[in-house]
Design an enzyme around this catalytic site. Structure first.
Site: not given
Ligand code: MG
Length: 485
Positions: A274, A129, A272, A270
């Site tokens: 999400d 992440s 990744d 961020d």
């Molecule tokens: Mg993330």
């Protein structure tokens, strides 16, 4: 390729001391393998090794097969260790007889959408992440799209000593799927006003800081609906453009960019994708709580959707609760972390969920936080009026976030328990950390599940009051940390 590896070497040399200290910190607990935390199993490469990733994948494969079926998706981000770990994960799953669907390089929300799209039984995403590049993690998602929590993760860890390999005739070839982002974006588009977006395409001008992460896979789609001024769009496992967490400090360049070119907003995700946050047209950082509140307004005002229930984490600002209640809905608080939000979404059949760092769950797409869907909802909102005018519809709260370095989980727990005891006569919620509610302000003191910090987060109607509250409780945590606890 040579050029890339030279660059990598330079970066590693420059940051060697910092990386070394992280490795040294971990080597004292060498025998203790990382386990399920706030969101999956996370660690340095020396802790979350390919060998251990393989065992975790085998145990997850067996656990999923007994509950949901044996079709498991594997996805990964662009981190330098991700391909290596993903290979181990795939091998582990195949070895216990799972059918593996490899979507390769993919955002987390993209991978989670593919779970629905392929009607798969489970998903493993290799991504840390927003964490620094020397970390990686495995995120595990069940066949309902619910992220595996710390509590359910224990069942998986317990299977590790009892792993049995599949019979040779049960081992199958990997199915490779490319362009998962196209399937994901197709689903997002079905929830937007395509005609309107196309009509305003040349009028919407935004800067997009992809932060070298997998959100960059969606630049082509963003450019179909807005004029995009990109920053850090090269996928880079070392995040050399900016640090992966989209904090105010890390988005200074984005803010300058928005002001310099007179743009309507700055978007940032961020690593990744999400999480999603923004810069308004004046260059101000918009905290994640407001992103959740604006997403809720998108549903209420643009989609004419009734918000009966909204799920938010206990550390999310009051702005979301105010908006939901104003329109006749109810807010349900959960512990901090994606697993708890997605579990509650499934149980409550809520219309939206979110957390203060800018993660919003859109159940029409998946039960995962989806920073890509959020960014497109904001683009559609911008076709009606400027971001600052949308923000004017939200009640104003000021917040201050502090953190105190606490090296071990044991120490974090001791400090939290001590503060609970000291504040037991106040109006507190202890579902996760300690939330202290005052009439028009509140503070939460919470141990980070993924990093060596206790975080203090205060919110109030004035900046001064928020600062005063944050400082008061930061001092309390610091004093306890320095005492002989
Ligand atoms: Mg993330």
């Amino acid at each position: 390729m040579k050029k890339v590896s030279e660059k990598t070497t330079n970066y590693l040399e420059k940051n060697l001391n910092e990386i070394k200290s992280n490795v040294l910190l971990s080597s004292s607990s060498e025998e203790i393998l990382p386990t399920f935390g706030t969101n999956g199993v996370r660690g340095l490469f020396s802790e979350l090794t390919p060998h251990y990733a393989l065992k975790l994948a085998q145990a997850f494969g067996i656990w999923i097969k007994n509950r949901y079926g044996n079709k498991i998706i594997v996805a990964r981000d662009q981190r330098i260790t991700s391909e290596c770990l993903a290979s181990a994960v795939k091998s582990g799953l195949l070895s216990v007889g799972c059918e593996v669907y490899d979507v390769g390089l993919c955002s987390s929300p993209g991978a989670e959408y593919m779970l629905n799209h392929l009607k798969a039984s489970g998903l493993i995403i290799v991504t840390a992440s927003h964490n620094p590049p020397e970390y990686n993690a495995l995120k595990f998602i069940d066949g309902n799209g619910v992220t595996i929590s710390k509590e359910r993760g224990k069942e998986i860890i317990n299977l590790i000593p009892r792993i049995e390999l599949a019979k040779i005739e049960e081992i199958k070839p990997i199915q490779y799927i490319t362009n998962a982002e196209s399937y994901h974006f197709g689903k997002i588009l079905r929830n937007l006003n395509y005609e309107r977006l196309r009509q305003y395409k040349n009028k919407i001008k935004v800067a997009a800081d992809f932060g070298n992460g997998t959100s960059a896979l969606y630049e082509k789609f963003l450019s179909d609906f807005a004029v995009i001024y990109p920053l850090n769009k090269e996928l880079d496992g070392l995040f050399r453009g900016r640090k992966s967490e989209p904090t105010p400090e890390n988005l200074q360049k984005l803010s300058e960019y928005v002001k310099k070119y007179g743009l309507m907003a700055g978007f940032a995700w961020d690593g990744d994708a999400d999480r999603f946050v923004m810069i308004d047209e004046h260059g101000n950082y918009i905290f994640g709580d407001k992103v959740v509140a604006l997403s809720t307004l998108f549903k209420i005002k643009i989609k004419n959707e009734k918000i009966k229930k909204a799920i938010i984490t206990v550390s999310t600002g009051r702005v979301v609760e105010d908006i939901v209640k104003k329109h006749g809905g109810e807010v349900i608080y959960t512990k901090v972390g994606a697993p708890y939000l997605s579990e509650e979404m499934l149980n409550q059949k809520a219309q939206i969920a979110g957390e203060e760092v800018g993660g919003v769950i859109w159940p029409e797409v998946s039960l995962a936080k989806d920073g890509i869907m959020t960014s497109f909802a904001i683009i559609e909102m911008l076709t009606y009026k400027p971001l600052s005018e949308w923000l004017n519809e939200l009640p104003e709260y000021y917040n201050v976030k502090n953190k105190v370095y606490i090296p071990t989980n044991e120490m974090k727990n001791l400090i939290i328990e001590e503060i609970k005891e000291r504040l037991k006569n106040e109006n507190i919620i202890t579902i996760d950390g300690i939330r202290i509610n005052f009439e028009d302000s509140w503070v939460i003191i919470r141990a980070s599940g993924t990093e060596p910090y206790i975080r203090i987060f205060a919110e109030a109607k004035t900046k001064e009051k928020a600062k005063e509250l944050a400082e008061k409780y930061t001092e309390m945590v610091s004093k306890l940390a320095n005492s002989s606890l």
